[in-house]
Design an enzyme around this catalytic site. Structure first.
Site, short mmCIF file in Angstrom:
data_model
loop_
_atom_site.label_atom_id
_atom_site.label_comp_id
_atom_site.label_asym_id
_atom_site.label_seq_id
_atom_site.Cartn_x
_atom_site.Cartn_y
_atom_site.Cartn_z
N ASP A 21 10.27 32.56 18.35
CA ASP A 21 9.75 31.94 19.57
C ASP A 21 10.71 32.09 20.75
O ASP A 21 10.31 31.87 21.91
CB ASP A 21 9.45 30.46 19.31
CG ASP A 21 10.69 29.67 18.92
OD1 ASP A 21 11.53 30.19 18.15
OD2 ASP A 21 10.83 28.50 19.35
N TYR A 45 19.96 36.70 22.71
CA TYR A 45 19.27 36.71 21.42
C TYR A 45 17.78 36.95 21.60
O TYR A 45 17.18 37.81 20.95
CB TYR A 45 19.52 35.40 20.68
CG TYR A 45 18.64 35.21 19.47
CD1 TYR A 45 18.81 36.00 18.33
CD2 TYR A 45 17.63 34.25 19.46
CE1 TYR A 45 17.98 35.83 17.22
CE2 TYR A 45 16.82 34.07 18.35
CZ TYR A 45 17.00 34.87 17.24
OH TYR A 45 16.17 34.71 16.15
N TYR A 62 20.53 39.45 13.55
CA TYR A 62 21.64 38.75 14.19
C TYR A 62 21.04 37.48 14.78
O TYR A 62 20.21 37.54 15.69
CB TYR A 62 22.27 39.62 15.28
CG TYR A 62 23.44 38.97 15.98
CD1 TYR A 62 24.74 39.35 15.70
CD2 TYR A 62 23.24 37.98 16.94
CE1 TYR A 62 25.82 38.75 16.34
CE2 TYR A 62 24.29 37.37 17.58
CZ TYR A 62 25.58 37.76 17.29
OH TYR A 62 26.64 37.17 17.93
#
Length: 298
Positions: A100, A123, A59
């Site tokens: 990252d 996220y 996702y």
């Protein structure tokens, strides 16, 4: 080699399919492979009987994740762990991609694999927890943290800049976020380079664990855009003006790390993999998208 790739239409999945052409590769996505369902993962694993499993599904809607936290974690943490565990059950090594965005970008230097994650948003948190869940579920796992992924496939920054350059006389691009573009083909090449050792190595071998891999050298989104425009101009494309702006001039729903540079020396020491020069990889990408330099130029 028999390989199961989770994901099929994504940039990394497409690059893997090209790189492993000639091998027995099965690339699946919903409904054939739903990472949120135990039964779906089990069926796919039984049918493919892979020697290597690569998770190129995730996702990745960074801003939307702020409002879809449950779904982000269901795919990026729980689904990744479910797939890793299923690979472990049949004795297959597992390769998983991370980001990252697990860091807040405040270190002021490239991040090492030993630096503690400090994500800024949903996220990043889902990916950070997914890393730990994968490594716990399958000790013969490689987690590859990468950044700014681009290719000739799918939607990405390169294709967006090409489209905007054709439409506008000036592009305003953030110049205070630091990182490194990474091309999907280079990630697929890294998986291919690691695969023989991963297939042979036992749990506990240095081949497994957490690694950073991006392109080189480091740059900013503004610097990346300048190179895109320069190389596109060599292929006959209009070059608009390019203005540098600050992150505060381009607000987004989710915060981005201001400095997501990743130190890639560990994967070089263990696997002999050097970060690819993203400028050369960009040229190959543009060759595929618009044709070779000079072919359409003036």
């Amino acid at each position: 080699m028999r390989i199961l790739v989770a994901g099929r239409q994504g940039q990394v999945a497409q690059a893997l399919l090209r790189r492993f052409a000639g091998h027995e590769v099965v690339a699946l996505e919903p409904p054939e492979l739903d990472l949120t369902e135990d039964s779906s993962v089990a069926r796919a694993m039984r049918a493919a009987a892979p020697e290597l499993v690569v998770n190129a599904a995730a996702y990745t809607a960074v801003d939307r994740a702020e409002d879809q936290e449950a779904l982000a974690f269901a795919v990026n943490r729980d689904g990744a762990a479910r797939l890793a565990a299923a690979a472990a059950a049949i004795g297959a090594p597992f390769v998983h991609f991370s980001t990252d965005y697990v860091f807040d970008g405040r270190k002021g230097a490239p991040y090492l694999e030993t630096d503690a994650p400090s994500p800024l948003g949903v996220y990043g948190r889902s990916k950070a927890e997914g890393e730990g869940a994968v490594l716990a579920a399958n000790p013969r796992s490689v987690v590859l943290r990468t950044a700014w992924v681009c290719s000739a496939d799918g939607a990405n920054f390169v294709k967006t800049m090409l489209r905007l350059a054709a439409e506008r006389e000036e592009l305003r691009v953030v110049a205070d976020q630091h990182g490194a573009p990474t091309f999907a083909a280079d990630l697929a090449e890294a998986v291919a380079a690691m695969a023989p050792r991963l297939l042979a190595a036992p749990a506990g071998d240095a081949a497994f664990g957490l690694f950073h891999l991006t392109g080189a050298p480091h740059t900013t989104w503004h610097g990346f855009t300048a190179e895109i425009l320069d190389q596109a101009a060599q292929r006959g494309h209009k070059r608009p003006r390019l203005a540098a702006i600050a992150t505060t001039d381009y607000p987004t729903r989710a915060a981005r790390p201001a400095d997501g540079r990743l130190d890639c020396s560990h994967i070089r020491r263990v696997h002999g993999i050097q970060p690819a020069d993203w400028r050369r990889s960009l040229a190959l990408c543009l060759d595929a998208l618009v044709g070779p330099a000079g072919e359409n130029g003036l």
